[in-house]
Motif scaffolding. Structure first.
Motif, PDB file in Angstrom:
ATOM      1  N   GLY A  39      43.204  40.777  28.492  1.00  0.00           N
ATOM      2  CA  GLY A  39      43.222  39.891  29.656  1.00  0.00           C
ATOM      3  C   GLY A  39      42.973  40.658  30.943  1.00  0.00           C
ATOM      4  O   GLY A  39      42.246  40.190  31.822  1.00  0.00           O
ATOM      5  N   SER A  65      35.902  39.736  35.899  1.00  0.00           N
ATOM      6  CA  SER A  65      35.611  38.474  36.584  1.00  0.00           C
ATOM      7  C   SER A  65      35.658  38.621  38.097  1.00  0.00           C
ATOM      8  O   SER A  65      35.136  37.778  38.821  1.00  0.00           O
ATOM      9  CB  SER A  65      36.590  37.388  36.138  1.00  0.00           C
ATOM     10  N   TYR A  78      35.776  32.080  38.580  1.00  0.00           N
ATOM     11  CA  TYR A  78      37.070  31.398  38.649  1.00  0.00           C
ATOM     12  C   TYR A  78      37.663  31.145  37.260  1.00  0.00           C
ATOM     13  O   TYR A  78      38.798  31.511  36.974  1.00  0.00           O
ATOM     14  CB  TYR A  78      36.921  30.075  39.405  1.00  0.00           C
ATOM     15  N   PHE A  79      36.900  30.502  36.395  1.00  0.00           N
ATOM     16  CA  PHE A  79      37.412  30.139  35.076  1.00  0.00           C
ATOM     17  C   PHE A  79      37.727  31.362  34.215  1.00  0.00           C
ATOM     18  O   PHE A  79      38.786  31.409  33.587  1.00  0.00           O
ATOM     19  CB  PHE A  79      36.434  29.194  34.373  1.00  0.00           C
ATOM     20  N   PRO A  80      36.854  32.394  34.176  1.00  0.00           N
ATOM     21  CA  PRO A  80      37.232  33.600  33.420  1.00  0.00           C
ATOM     22  C   PRO A  80      38.510  34.251  33.946  1.00  0.00           C
ATOM     23  O   PRO A  80      39.321  34.746  33.168  1.00  0.00           O
ATOM     24  CB  PRO A  80      36.030  34.535  33.585  1.00  0.00           C
ATOM     25  N   VAL A 128      41.057  32.695  35.446  1.00  0.00           N
ATOM     26  CA  VAL A 128      42.187  31.851  35.041  1.00  0.00           C
ATOM     27  C   VAL A 128      42.510  32.065  33.560  1.00  0.00           C
ATOM     28  O   VAL A 128      43.675  32.189  33.179  1.00  0.00           O
ATOM     29  CB  VAL A 128      41.891  30.366  35.342  1.00  0.00           C
ATOM     30  N   LEU A 129      41.492  32.126  32.722  1.00  0.00           N
ATOM     31  CA  LEU A 129      41.726  32.378  31.293  1.00  0.00           C
ATOM     32  C   LEU A 129      42.325  33.758  31.066  1.00  0.00           C
ATOM     33  O   LEU A 129      43.207  33.925  30.217  1.00  0.00           O
ATOM     34  CB  LEU A 129      40.423  32.245  30.504  1.00  0.00           C
ATOM     35  N   SER A 130      41.870  34.747  31.821  1.00  0.00           N
ATOM     36  CA  SER A 130      42.400  36.103  31.686  1.00  0.00           C
ATOM     37  C   SER A 130      43.871  36.166  32.066  1.00  0.00           C
ATOM     38  O   SER A 130      44.676  36.794  31.370  1.00  0.00           O
ATOM     39  CB  SER A 130      41.609  37.075  32.569  1.00  0.00           C
ATOM     40  N   GLY A 171      45.944  33.686  31.976  1.00  0.00           N
ATOM     41  CA  GLY A 171      46.656  32.969  30.913  1.00  0.00           C
ATOM     42  C   GLY A 171      46.871  33.843  29.691  1.00  0.00           C
ATOM     43  O   GLY A 171      47.958  33.841  29.091  1.00  0.00           O
ATOM     44  N   LEU A 172      45.847  34.603  29.317  1.00  0.00           N
ATOM     45  CA  LEU A 172      45.970  35.502  28.169  1.00  0.00           C
ATOM     46  C   LEU A 172      46.997  36.593  28.438  1.00  0.00           C
ATOM     47  O   LEU A 172      47.805  36.927  27.557  1.00  0.00           O
ATOM     48  CB  LEU A 172      44.611  36.120  27.838  1.00  0.00           C
TER      49      LEU A 172
END
Length: 150
Positions: A18, A25, A40-42, A44-46, A48-49
């Motif tokens: 992450g 990102s 933005y989305f990568p 947020v996912l990072s 979260g991970l």
């Protein structure tokens, strides 16, 4: 203090991956929540991970330890090449053959999966992916690529 090494290692791997993707990102414009940029989305996912990894690592403390176990060779042999074939072949083969190959091959990562179930699973996932990605979302993915001739 007892530490479950398997969960701790998994949590640290999640945090590390992450973090790497979060750093990657940051090179892209982030934008805002209402006007998201490509980073933005990568990001947020990072995050979260990394959060899931932190929770997993914290829960591993004071939990009974279990052995790490061996390398899941069967899964590596069936899943890894299937995803590589998908990545290199989805444009040439098209969505239908690529998803079918990935699903059929990946199903054999489990010793309990037989060829009939693997075939049914592959057909079902292929139909589902075709309906969702091509028809429902309207993505410009060919169902059958130039490498497939009838």
């Amino acid at each position: 203090m007892v530490v479950n090494r398997k969960d701790l290692l998994a949590g640290l791997i999640f945090i590390g991956l992450g973090g790497l993707f979060a750093i990657g990102s940051l090179d892209l414009p982030l934008g805002t929540a209402f006007r998201m940029g490509p980073g933005y989305f990568p990001l947020v996912l990072s995050v979260g991970l990394m959060l899931i990894g932190a929770i997993l690592a914290v829960r591993a403390i004071n939990k009974e330890s279990s052995p790490l176990g061996g390398v899941p060779w069967r899964a590596l042999i069936f899943i890894l090449p299937a995803t590589i074939i998908f990545g290199f072949g989805v444009r040439g083969l098209g969505l239908v053959p690529a998803v079918f190959i990935v699903a059929f091959s990946s199903a054999f990562a489990s010793r309990q999966t037989g060829p009939v179930f693997a075939f049914m699973l592959a057909v079902g996932l292929t139909v589902f992916c075709s309906l969702v990605f091509v028809y429902a979302l309207g993505l410009p993915i060919q169902l059958f690529g130039p490498w497939v001739r009838f």
